[in-house]
Design a protein around this motif. Structure first.
Motif, short mmCIF file in Angstrom:
data_model
loop_
_atom_site.label_atom_id
_atom_site.label_comp_id
_atom_site.label_asym_id
_atom_site.label_seq_id
_atom_site.Cartn_x
_atom_site.Cartn_y
_atom_site.Cartn_z
N GLU A 159 3.17 3.63 5.44
CA GLU A 159 4.62 3.50 5.59
C GLU A 159 5.03 2.03 5.64
OE1 GLU A 159 6.05 5.65 8.94
OE2 GLU A 159 5.25 7.57 8.27
N GLU A 177 0.85 -1.19 0.00
CA GLU A 177 0.00 0.00 0.00
C GLU A 177 0.89 1.24 0.00
OE1 GLU A 177 -2.96 -0.07 3.03
OE2 GLU A 177 -3.53 -2.17 2.66
N GLU A 178 0.71 2.07 -1.01
CA GLU A 178 1.58 3.22 -1.20
C GLU A 178 1.36 4.31 -0.15
OE1 GLU A 178 1.06 4.58 -5.15
OE2 GLU A 178 1.98 2.79 -6.08
N ASP A 179 0.11 4.38 0.36
CA ASP A 179 -0.20 5.45 1.31
C ASP A 179 0.11 5.04 2.76
OD1 ASP A 179 -2.14 3.50 1.25
OD2 ASP A 179 -3.79 4.86 1.70
#
Length: 203
Positions: A175, A171-173
């Motif tokens: 950390e 998941e890019e959003d």
């Protein structure tokens, strides 16, 4: 005159006899002195041998005393260590006495949580779920009194001491190394992990 002559001869003979006896006495005295010296030397030698034997015995006894003292010190240290381990085991046993029972209760708690996630379609089901939730909360409260706490996982950084990663996310959003989903709740008893949380971790 004849009588004086005889007396003179007798005196001369006695003088000769005395002169002959003196060397014999002197020889006997010399022999006695020699024997006494030899006896004194022998006694001195015996005393020296006995003294050496006594010193050797004393040294042997002192070595044995040192050995026994060292053995006593080691035994005392071993006993102190054993007593310390027993005390620690006793403290641990008292501290975590409820662990076995709690471990056996965890699957039931999991089932409660799954049941409470069910959607209630009618009033009867709602009442049943409310009753189950009350029982569930009572169990959690009892466990809390024993020192049991759930492990926080969702949204936390992954910690291998408390969490067990069984899946990974991308998941890019979010950390990296952050837990994005919890599959099974983990619990700790005081300072001991009795079950880690099963989680999905973001790469």
């Amino acid at each position: 005159m004849a009588e004086e002559k005889n007396n003179q001869q007798v005196e001369n003979q006695q003088s000769k006899n005395e002169q002959n006896i003196e060397p014999i006495f002197a020889e006997e005295l010399t022999e006695e002195n020699t024997n006494e010296q030899e006896q004194t030397a022998a006694e001195t030698g015996n005393e020296k041998d006995e003294l050496e034997k006594a010193n050797a015995k004393i040294k042997e006894l002192e070595e044995k005393i040192d050995e026994y003292e060292n053995r006593y010190v080691r035994l005392r240290a071993d006993f102190d260590n054993f007593r310390r381990r027993v005390d620690l085991d006793k403290q641990a046993s008292e501290k975590y006495r409820a662990q076995h029972l709690i471990t056996n209760l965890l699957p039931a708690i999991d089932n409660f949580e799954r049941a409470l996630q069910m959607a209630s379609e009618d009033e009867q089901t709602k009442q049943l779920l409310q009753g189950m939730e009350m029982v569930y909360r009572n169990i959690l409260e009892a466990l809390k009194k024993e020192g049991v706490e759930p492990i926080e996982a969702l949204g936390k950084e992954f910690d291998p001491h408390y969490h067990q990663a069984i899946m990974q996310a991308q998941e890019e959003d979010v950390e990296s190394n952050i837990i994005v989903e919890e599959f099974q709740k983990g619990y700790i008893l005081k300072d001991r992990v009795i079950r880690p949380s099963m989680v999905k971790v973001n790469q």
